[in-house]
Design a protein around this motif. Structure first.
Motif, PDB file in Angstrom:
ATOM      1  N   SER A 144       0.828  -1.204   0.000  1.00  0.00           N
ATOM      2  CA  SER A 144       0.000   0.000   0.000  1.00  0.00           C
ATOM      3  C   SER A 144       0.867   1.259   0.000  1.00  0.00           C
ATOM      4  O   SER A 144       0.587   2.221  -0.729  1.00  0.00           O
ATOM      5  CB  SER A 144      -0.921  -0.007   1.227  1.00  0.00           C
ATOM      6  N   ILE A 145       1.934   1.262   0.784  1.00  0.00           N
ATOM      7  CA  ILE A 145       2.859   2.402   0.816  1.00  0.00           C
ATOM      8  C   ILE A 145       3.565   2.544  -0.530  1.00  0.00           C
ATOM      9  O   ILE A 145       3.713   3.652  -1.060  1.00  0.00           O
ATOM     10  CB  ILE A 145       3.867   2.256   1.965  1.00  0.00           C
ATOM     11  N   GLN A 148       1.320   4.113  -2.950  1.00  0.00           N
ATOM     12  CA  GLN A 148       1.241   5.555  -2.687  1.00  0.00           C
ATOM     13  C   GLN A 148       2.477   6.276  -3.239  1.00  0.00           C
ATOM     14  O   GLN A 148       2.352   7.354  -3.824  1.00  0.00           O
ATOM     15  CB  GLN A 148       1.114   5.813  -1.189  1.00  0.00           C
ATOM     16  N   ASN A 151       1.946   6.534  -6.904  1.00  0.00           N
ATOM     17  CA  ASN A 151       0.950   7.561  -7.242  1.00  0.00           C
ATOM     18  C   ASN A 151       1.493   8.979  -7.067  1.00  0.00           C
ATOM     19  O   ASN A 151       1.079   9.889  -7.774  1.00  0.00           O
ATOM     20  CB  ASN A 151      -0.316   7.377  -6.408  1.00  0.00           C
TER      21      ASN A 151
END
Length: 162
Positions: A144-145, A148, A151
């Motif tokens: 998830s990190i 991010q 992104n």
């Protein structure tokens, strides 16, 4: 280099056979080889590297204090509550050192994203599966990190087949 390789494949450099295998494997690389000296005597690593025959890559021994500071940072954010994977530690280090970061092989699931749902091993060098790895590491939190970071344009995450 993942610490588990040193423990399992190279038997902590305690036998001549393990050192020879290390020599053969390392001879395939050039550039910089990051060795996890965590929980090992530096003399064991240096012995294996000193006995290395052939073209040697540059060796960098991971600093235990830096490793702990990275762990402390991610735990302080509340984002990760288990041991960091070696890959995630290296991503954290790359953020500090590199202008561009391209990531391959970060996928916390046991099958590929693409339409052909083929199995994906957690490590490329053994038979551990992603669903087993989550017992030791917070793979979904790490991923998830990394998404991010992708992104935000800090790193480029490649999830397709290499």
């Amino acid at each position: 280099m993942n610490p588990s390789i040193i423990r399992t494949r190279y038997r902590r450099f305690r036998t001549k056979k393990a050192i020879k295998r290390f020599n053969v494997d390392v001879s395939k690389y050039s550039g910089i080889l990051s060795i996890p000296c965590l929980g090992m005597r530096l003399s064991e690593v240096m012995k294996a590297f000193y006995l290395f025959k052939g073209k040697k890559p540059k060796m960098v021994c991971m600093n235990n204090k830096h490793f702990q500071s990275v762990i402390d940072f991610w735990r302080s954010t509340g984002a990760i509550n288990k041991e960091l994977s070696t890959g995630f530690y290296m991503v954290s280090m790359a953020i500090q050192l590199c202008d561009e970061i391209d990531l391959y092989g970060f996928w916390p699931f046991s099958s590929r994203f693409e339409s052909s749902k083929t199995d994906v091993a957690y490590h490329y060098f053994d038979n551990i599966r992603a669903d087993t790895a989550v017992k030791a590491h917070a793979m979904n939190q790490e991923f998830s990190i990394i998404v991010q970071l992708h992104n935000l344009g800090i790193a480029k995450l490649n999830i397709g087949a290499c």
